[in-house]
Write a protein that holds these residues in place. Structure first.
Motif, PDB file in Angstrom:
ATOM      1  N   ARG A  26       0.389  17.181  -5.451  1.00  0.00           N
ATOM      2  CA  ARG A  26      -0.405  16.520  -6.495  1.00  0.00           C
ATOM      3  C   ARG A  26      -0.364  17.243  -7.833  1.00  0.00           C
ATOM      4  O   ARG A  26      -0.805  16.710  -8.837  1.00  0.00           O
ATOM      5  CB  ARG A  26      -1.856  16.400  -6.035  1.00  0.00           C
ATOM      6  CG  ARG A  26      -2.016  15.434  -4.902  1.00  0.00           C
ATOM      7  CD  ARG A  26      -3.479  15.145  -4.626  1.00  0.00           C
ATOM      8  NE  ARG A  26      -3.580  14.191  -3.542  1.00  0.00           N
ATOM      9  CZ  ARG A  26      -4.195  14.425  -2.408  1.00  0.00           C
ATOM     10  NH1 ARG A  26      -4.797  15.572  -2.204  1.00  0.00           N
ATOM     11  NH2 ARG A  26      -4.242  13.507  -1.470  1.00  0.00           N
ATOM     12  N   ASP A  32       0.612   8.753  -0.449  1.00  0.00           N
ATOM     13  CA  ASP A  32      -0.705   9.374  -0.561  1.00  0.00           C
ATOM     14  C   ASP A  32      -0.758  10.483   0.482  1.00  0.00           C
ATOM     15  O   ASP A  32      -0.942  10.223   1.671  1.00  0.00           O
ATOM     16  CB  ASP A  32      -1.793   8.326  -0.320  1.00  0.00           C
ATOM     17  CG  ASP A  32      -3.195   8.883  -0.470  1.00  0.00           C
ATOM     18  OD1 ASP A  32      -3.337  10.032  -0.939  1.00  0.00           O
ATOM     19  OD2 ASP A  32      -4.154   8.173  -0.121  1.00  0.00           O
ATOM     20  N   ASP A  90       0.832  -1.205   0.000  1.00  0.00           N
ATOM     21  CA  ASP A  90       0.000   0.000   0.000  1.00  0.00           C
ATOM     22  C   ASP A  90       0.868   1.257   0.000  1.00  0.00           C
ATOM     23  O   ASP A  90       1.990   1.247   0.520  1.00  0.00           O
ATOM     24  CB  ASP A  90      -0.907   0.028   1.232  1.00  0.00           C
ATOM     25  CG  ASP A  90      -1.933  -1.091   1.218  1.00  0.00           C
ATOM     26  OD1 ASP A  90      -2.351  -1.479   0.114  1.00  0.00           O
ATOM     27  OD2 ASP A  90      -2.293  -1.573   2.303  1.00  0.00           O
ATOM     28  N   PRO A  91       0.352   2.342  -0.576  1.00  0.00           N
ATOM     29  CA  PRO A  91       1.108   3.596  -0.503  1.00  0.00           C
ATOM     30  C   PRO A  91       1.220   4.078   0.941  1.00  0.00           C
ATOM     31  O   PRO A  91       0.397   3.740   1.790  1.00  0.00           O
ATOM     32  CB  PRO A  91       0.285   4.585  -1.323  1.00  0.00           C
ATOM     33  CG  PRO A  91      -0.938   3.895  -1.754  1.00  0.00           C
ATOM     34  CD  PRO A  91      -0.893   2.475  -1.309  1.00  0.00           C
ATOM     35  N   VAL A 105       4.457  11.102  -4.868  1.00  0.00           N
ATOM     36  CA  VAL A 105       2.991  11.110  -4.977  1.00  0.00           C
ATOM     37  C   VAL A 105       2.579  10.705  -6.386  1.00  0.00           C
ATOM     38  O   VAL A 105       1.676   9.886  -6.576  1.00  0.00           O
ATOM     39  CB  VAL A 105       2.411  12.490  -4.595  1.00  0.00           C
ATOM     40  CG1 VAL A 105       0.951  12.594  -4.987  1.00  0.00           C
ATOM     41  CG2 VAL A 105       2.564  12.732  -3.092  1.00  0.00           C
ATOM     42  N   GLY A 149       2.768   7.096  -6.965  1.00  0.00           N
ATOM     43  CA  GLY A 149       1.833   6.289  -6.186  1.00  0.00           C
ATOM     44  C   GLY A 149       2.438   5.687  -4.932  1.00  0.00           C
ATOM     45  O   GLY A 149       1.819   4.863  -4.269  1.00  0.00           O
ATOM     46  N   ASP A 150       3.663   6.104  -4.577  1.00  0.00           N
ATOM     47  CA  ASP A 150       4.312   5.584  -3.370  1.00  0.00           C
ATOM     48  C   ASP A 150       3.788   6.252  -2.106  1.00  0.00           C
ATOM     49  O   ASP A 150       3.828   5.676  -1.029  1.00  0.00           O
ATOM     50  CB  ASP A 150       5.826   5.799  -3.439  1.00  0.00           C
ATOM     51  CG  ASP A 150       6.466   5.008  -4.557  1.00  0.00           C
ATOM     52  OD1 ASP A 150       5.910   3.958  -4.940  1.00  0.00           O
ATOM     53  OD2 ASP A 150       7.522   5.442  -5.064  1.00  0.00           O
TER      54      ASP A 150
END
Length: 199
Positions: A130, A158, A114-115, A152, A155-156
Motif C-alpha cells: 500500500r 485488495d 470486485d477487486p 493494489v 484497485g485490482d
C-alpha cells in the motif's frame, strides 16, 4: 530431518503420505453456480522450516468463491535473510495467478468487477503493497516483486491482513490438527463423495 531426506532414508514419512492420500480419495471440489463470483486468495510462507538447509515453504491458494482453482506449495530454491521478502514473494506469485484468472474469466464473458481479495498473515506485506515510497529496509526486494504494489494502487487487488487461525493456505504449508484441517478443507470447497450432493 526434512521430508525430502525422510523419503530418501526410508523412514515412516512415505507411509504417512500414502495414508493421507488413501484417506482423502473421496474428497472433491464442488463449484456452485449460485454463489457470487469473487476471486480471493490466501498466501503464507513457513520460513526456514527445512532445518538442514534453512529453506522456506511457500504456499498460496486462489479460489473462485465456492472452491479452490489454483494452489501451490513448494520449497523455496534459495535461502533468504528476510521473512518479509519470502512472504512478499509468495504474495506476488499469488497476485499474478489471480490477475491472470480474472483476465481469463473476462475473456470467457464472465467479468469480475470486485477487486481480488488477497489475504496474508505478514503485516509488513500489506504495508509494503500500500505504500509506494521506497524504504531502505526493502532495497533487497527485487523490482519485479513490486507488481503487487502496482495492482493494489490500481484497485485490482485488495491485500488484507488475516489472523493465522483463519489462514486457509496453512493446509499446504504446516502440520495442522484434525479440526483445523477439516475447517480449512471446507474453506477450499472440498466435499466428500459419500455425502449427498447438494441440490
Amino acid at each position: 530431518m526434512d521430508v525430502e531426506n525422510a523419503f530418501l532414508q526410508g523412514t515412516t514419512t512415505p507411509k504417512r503420505v500414502l495414508r493421507c492420500v488413501t484417506k482423502t480419495m473421496d474428497y472433491y471440489i464442488l463449484y456452485k453456480s449460485d454463489t457470487p463470483i469473487q476471486l480471493k486468495g490466501y498466501t503464507n510462507a513457513n520460513c526456514a522450516v527445512y532445518r538442514a538447509y534453512r529453506q522456506s515453504t511457500l504456499g498460496f491458494v486462489i479460489s473462485l468463491e465456492s472452491g479452490a482453482n489454483f494452489w501451490s506449495s513448494e520449497k523455496q530454491p534459495a535461502i533468504t535473510l528476510s521473512s518479509t521478502k519470502v512472504e512478499y514473494k509468495v504474495a506476488v506469485v499469488a497476485a499474478c495467478e489471480a490477475v491472470w484468472l480474472k483476465r481469463i474469466m473476462k475473456d470467457l464473458g464472465i467479468p469480475i468487477k470486485d477487486p481480488i481479495l488477497l489475504y496474508c498473515y505478514n503485516m509488513s506485506n500489506t504495508h509494503l503493497a500500500r505504500n509506494p515510497v521506497f524504504h531502505a529496509q526493502i532495497k533487497h526486494i527485487e523490482v519485479h516483486y513490486h507488481f503487487i504494489q502496482e495492482r493494489v494502487m490500481a484497485g485490482d487487488i485488495d491485500l488484507q491482513h488475516i489472523s493465522t487461525k483463519l489462514l486457509t493456505i496453512d493446509i499446504f504449508t504446516k502440520a495442522l490438527g484434525v479440526d483445523t484441517l477439516q475447517q480449512f478443507a471446507k474453506n477450499l470447497g472440498l466435499s466428500i463423495t459419500n455425502q449427498p450432493l447438494p441440490g
